[in-house]
Design a protein around this motif. Sequence first.
Motif, mmCIF file in Angstrom:
data_model
loop_
_atom_site.group_PDB
_atom_site.id
_atom_site.type_symbol
_atom_site.label_atom_id
_atom_site.label_comp_id
_atom_site.label_asym_id
_atom_site.label_seq_id
_atom_site.Cartn_x
_atom_site.Cartn_y
_atom_site.Cartn_z
ATOM 1 N N THR A 159 -5.568 -2.515 -1.266
ATOM 2 C CA THR A 159 -4.735 -1.901 -0.228
ATOM 3 C C THR A 159 -3.852 -2.958 0.416
ATOM 4 O O THR A 159 -4.345 -3.997 0.866
ATOM 5 C CB THR A 159 -5.625 -1.250 0.857
ATOM 6 N N THR A 172 -2.105 2.599 7.536
ATOM 7 C CA THR A 172 -2.895 2.072 6.416
ATOM 8 C C THR A 172 -4.374 2.007 6.790
ATOM 9 O O THR A 172 -5.242 2.412 6.013
ATOM 10 C CB THR A 172 -2.398 0.668 6.022
ATOM 11 N N CYS A 176 -7.949 3.752 5.370
ATOM 12 C CA CYS A 176 -9.177 3.003 5.053
ATOM 13 C C CYS A 176 -10.376 3.592 5.792
ATOM 14 O O CYS A 176 -11.474 3.695 5.231
ATOM 15 C CB CYS A 176 -9.000 1.534 5.423
#
Length: 308
Positions: A159, A172, A176
Amino acid sequence: MTDCTLCQYVGSFVRYYAYAWLIGIAVWFLLILATKVGSDGNKFKYYAKYGMIYFATQAFATLLTPISLLRPRNPINARIIATTVAHASTLLPITWELRNARILKETKGAVVMANHQSSMDILGMMVLWGTMRDVISIAKKEMLFIIPFGPAVWLAGVTFINRKNRSSAMKTLDGCKQKMIKKGYKMYLYPEGTRYPERGMLPFKKGGFHTAIQAGVPIVPVVFSHMYFIDAKKYIFKPGHVLINVLEPIPTAGVTKDNLDDLIKRTRDAMLSEYEKLSAEMDANLVDPKWLRTERSRFSIDDGKKSG
């Protein structure tokens, strides 16, 4: 007979892929030979050993891209690459001893926090990857544009985060968090934020703790003993042994931002105390002739005993 255009493309791909493997193997053997040149303190030898780690990481991630293409973004891809790279420690040679591995195996959905001493920690994470299984590995977005390595590790499931854009970074991290909550993934972080080659630990950054609290997942501290065999100032990189201990998970359920500093202190105190114990144990080992003569496997695992 009409030429098969697809066959030509496939043939060209296979040919160039084979060439890439041959070049990779050739560079790999040159690096191995370079690590045998000169005595301890030789810069060439020192950087060649680090070169093995970096080259293995980038080369295998790139060369194993066809596997990643079969199942893009699947965490199994990264696990295969990590397991392959981890075997590089056999040639350095570095041996690893993991204690309480059952915690990494059994805990589903967690933020794993490890102390950060040098670039060797990259290899340490690779060694642990197979035990942790599904791992969210985070890298800065700039690495995505390192061709062909960036796209290769993106396909493998790494990532990328844009640290310069807060809204993008938060989006982001939200993704996660969902993977930790819904799929039981583990996020691997260095709470110090940067490397600290001296004995001890730097103050911890807050980001990983915020993430753990918001996701409601536990923190799993992982402590590596002092890497006595590396001295960057003297360009020394000797064979060595690393003790790794996994501490009991620290729950975040019910913890709020008001308790953030206490959570950070509790985690750092536990990790620093264990670091000092492991490093003291290693100091005692290094003056024990019997221990120094002992042959050790590349990676030994002790699951530890379940409490209660």
